[in-house]
Write a protein that holds these residues in place. Sequence first.
Motif, PDB file in Angstrom:
ATOM      1  N   LEU A 218      42.043  43.337  49.952  1.00 42.52           N
ATOM      2  CA  LEU A 218      41.364  42.507  50.942  1.00 42.52           C
ATOM      3  C   LEU A 218      40.308  43.299  51.703  1.00 42.52           C
ATOM      4  N   ALA A 223      38.502  38.411  50.970  1.00 43.99           N
ATOM      5  CA  ALA A 223      39.429  37.337  50.611  1.00 43.99           C
ATOM      6  C   ALA A 223      39.053  36.702  49.275  1.00 43.99           C
ATOM      7  N   ALA A 252      43.179  33.039  52.159  1.00 45.26           N
ATOM      8  CA  ALA A 252      43.473  34.359  52.723  1.00 45.26           C
ATOM      9  C   ALA A 252      42.540  34.623  53.894  1.00 45.26           C
ATOM     10  N   TYR A 254      41.580  38.017  56.421  1.00 45.43           N
ATOM     11  CA  TYR A 254      41.730  39.437  56.726  1.00 45.43           C
ATOM     12  C   TYR A 254      41.017  39.721  58.043  1.00 45.43           C
TER      13      TYR A 254
END
Length: 257
Positions: A218, A223, A252, A254
Amino acid sequence: MRIDLASVPGRQERPNEDWVSASARASGAGALVVLDGVTPPAGGDGCVHGVPWFTDRLGGRLTELSGSRRDMPLGGILAEAVRATADAHRGTCDLSHVRTPQATVVMVRWDEVYVEHLVLSDSVLLLQSPGGEVAAVLDDRLDRVPREVLRSVAATDALRNAEGGFFTAAADPEVAARAVTGRTPRGGVRALAALTDGASRWTDTFGEGDWGECLAVLRKEGAEGLIARVRAIESDPARPPARYKQHDDASAVYAEF
């Protein structure tokens, strides 16, 4: 502060049932919300709106309250958001249906003193310390259910939001008490990530790397890079298929302090 996020549908012809938001203030405060809407099996869920409608409203309310009610703990915010979302379709839908629209939840809120978190069901939160160690915050109740049980719709329904089973955010605000919650001093967190199970399968299903290696992907590739890796594995005919679905909605976030 750096925040990177991505959300990709499992199939282009179906709407993405995940919901992702992240925000940061100049003061150093911020929050993120990640929801994974639960796709109902054939037979419906008693709702005329659909799962994306549900995650849009629940996610929007969680995001608003995370910023405007910093005096309220995350569990209280989840309870209030579930209540408000239920009220928005109580008059048109059967909220007593066991498959009424529902979602997994990851919430994180931070300021200059603490990083607070809440996890409900099988999405994943990763917390990295200044020394580089990565801890996964998990609600593993669904993982404790034998896979053969989950192949039966009736057996899964009997365990959904029930004692001895697993819990998701649906129509009952009391579910907030079932979430995994905690807080860490802000100085104890260098970076964090939230993943729906469509993205976390890079580690927990395919075993391509541990959680620390997942966070490293990541950081380096973002992502979108992690999700692209997952899609490549899913499409490899030499690999065993993922559980439940070949391709799932994958999201996702991050965040690096």
